[in-house]
Write a protein that holds these residues in place. Structure first.
Motif, PDB file in Angstrom:
ATOM      1  N   ILE A 118     -99.852 -62.624 -53.563  1.00 28.50           N
ATOM      2  CA  ILE A 118    -101.204 -62.147 -53.269  1.00 28.50           C
ATOM      3  C   ILE A 118    -101.866 -61.702 -54.568  1.00 28.50           C
ATOM      4  CG2 ILE A 118    -102.617 -60.472 -52.011  1.00 28.50           C
ATOM      5  CD1 ILE A 118    -100.378 -60.119 -50.026  1.00 28.50           C
ATOM      6  N   ASP A 129    -110.938 -59.996 -41.505  1.00 34.38           N
ATOM      7  CA  ASP A 129    -110.408 -61.260 -41.972  1.00 34.38           C
ATOM      8  C   ASP A 129    -108.919 -61.096 -42.292  1.00 34.38           C
ATOM      9  OD1 ASP A 129    -109.714 -63.582 -43.266  1.00 34.38           O
ATOM     10  OD2 ASP A 129    -111.444 -63.622 -44.598  1.00 34.38           O
ATOM     11  N   SER A 130    -108.060 -61.705 -41.482  1.00 27.02           N
ATOM     12  CA  SER A 130    -106.618 -61.519 -41.636  1.00 27.02           C
ATOM     13  C   SER A 130    -106.075 -62.148 -42.910  1.00 27.02           C
ATOM     14  CB  SER A 130    -105.880 -62.101 -40.421  1.00 27.02           C
ATOM     15  OG  SER A 130    -106.142 -63.493 -40.291  1.00 27.02           O
ATOM     16  N   GLU A 131    -106.840 -63.030 -43.545  1.00 26.14           N
ATOM     17  CA  GLU A 131    -106.410 -63.592 -44.824  1.00 26.14           C
ATOM     18  C   GLU A 131    -106.591 -62.588 -45.963  1.00 26.14           C
ATOM     19  OE1 GLU A 131    -105.014 -66.619 -45.350  1.00 26.14           O
ATOM     20  OE2 GLU A 131    -104.976 -66.841 -43.168  1.00 26.14           O
ATOM     21  N   LEU A 166    -104.522 -57.296 -44.470  1.00 27.47           N
ATOM     22  CA  LEU A 166    -103.225 -57.428 -43.812  1.00 27.47           C
ATOM     23  C   LEU A 166    -102.684 -56.048 -43.474  1.00 27.47           C
ATOM     24  CD1 LEU A 166    -100.541 -58.975 -43.092  1.00 27.47           C
ATOM     25  CD2 LEU A 166     -99.884 -58.628 -45.499  1.00 27.47           C
TER      26      LEU A 166
END
Length: 324
Positions: free
Chosen positions: A219, A276-278, A281
């Protein structure tokens, strides 16, 4: 004078921020209770011997009069088994700069009020109604060092914001939630002016996250928050992940999309958040490994890991605290 149902020991850090302003106020309470063991903590290195002394005297309730760093140091000594086989009951008085832990596991009022209340409750054999349990974060960041323990872990923008708060806000003698609020407001104002351009706080770090020995996730990251507390500064609730793990984890990628639209649900949303799960988190876990090349904070104390060795975090405990 009644005999306490549990023996009480007080560890007071005179260098904690609020204790510098009110030296000796707890001493008046201690002097009227000859059965309370009292130890001033002139330096953190002395904590191990103090706890061993308390264990030998069968102290079952340790009152920690200090800030988050004092609590973190005590948890580390206790959970590494250096003094007690099983950690005793703890009470935290809000005598530091931020007092994040005390804000969740203690009560409202001054440290003097809290100490007086907990003494009275220690005399009552049915004081279980005031006990709360919390997991603790076990952090192994160097193979040749013992693990450290705490209740709030942060990295990336979190550590940079703490450093800015200490550099800009604390010299103004503003502390606690006020300091957190001013720091956050200043950062958000600067974000609105600069937009997505990198600055001293808002920028990305390349890290990897590995949950429960699963696949490592690379990430470009703004921040990571991990806590076992149910309440953070300003009443924020930046965790919404599902699962039964003892660690609450939230990670935000960089740059965060729809930042302003996402800010309120991120901090104060309910269980289901339209994020937005991208980018955003959040989940619960018992084990997490983070590979990073930047410092992290554990309860306000700063640590520098090796960029080649993952920082391993696990849920430990739970530890029992008494409210007042």
């Amino acid at each position: 004078m009644n005999t306490p149902a549990v023996k009480v020991g007080l560890i007071s850090n005179p260098l904690s921020q609020r204790n510098k302003k009110r030296r000796g106020k707890l001493n008046d309470i201690v002097s009227s209770h000859a059965d309370i063991l009292y130890e001033p903590l002139e330096e953190i290195a002395a904590l191990a011997e103090i706890l061993k002394k308390f264990s030998a005297r069968e102290v079952g309730l340790i009152v920690l009069d200090g800030g988050d760093g004092t609590v973190q140091a005590a948890l580390t000594e206790l959970l590494n088994g250096n003094a007690y086989d099983t950690p005793p009951l703890l009470c935290v008085l809000p005598s530091g700069m931020t007092n994040l832990i005390a804000g969740d596991v203690s009560g409202k009022g001054t440290p003097e009020m809290g100490f007086s209340r907990v003494i009275e409750r220690a005399r009552n054999e049915s004081f279980d109604q005031w006990i709360v349990e919390r997991h603790v974060i076990r952090v192994q960041y160097a193979p040749d060092l013992s693990p450290i323990y705490g209740m709030f872990f942060g990295m990336g923008a979190v550590t940079r914001a703490i450093e800015q708060c200490r550099r800009v806000i604390h010299p103004l003698r503003i502390e606690g939630p006020g300091a957190v609020g001013l720091t956050l407001a200043g950062l958000l104002i600067r974000r609105s002016i600069r937009g997505n351009r990198d600055d001293t706080v808002f920028r990305g770090d390349n890290i990897t996250l590995q949950f429960n020995d699963g696949k490592a996730i690379p990430i470009h990251n703004l921040l990571v928050l991990i806590s076992t507390l149910k309440r953070l500064a300003l009443g924020t609730r930046p965790f919404w992940g599902e699962g039964n793990g003892g660690l609450q984890v939230t990670s935000i990628a960089y740059p965060p999309t729809r930042f302003w639209r996402s800010l309120f649900p991120l901090l104060y949303g309910k269980e289901r958040r339209n994020l937005d799960s991208e980018i955003y988190l959040s989940q619960r876990t018992d084990h997490l490994a983070i590979t990073m090349n930047s410092p992290f904070t554990l309860d306000g104390e700063m640590f520098q890991p090796s960029p080649d060795i993952p920082v391993r975090l696990e849920a430990a405990g739970p530890v029992r605290f008494i409210r007042w």
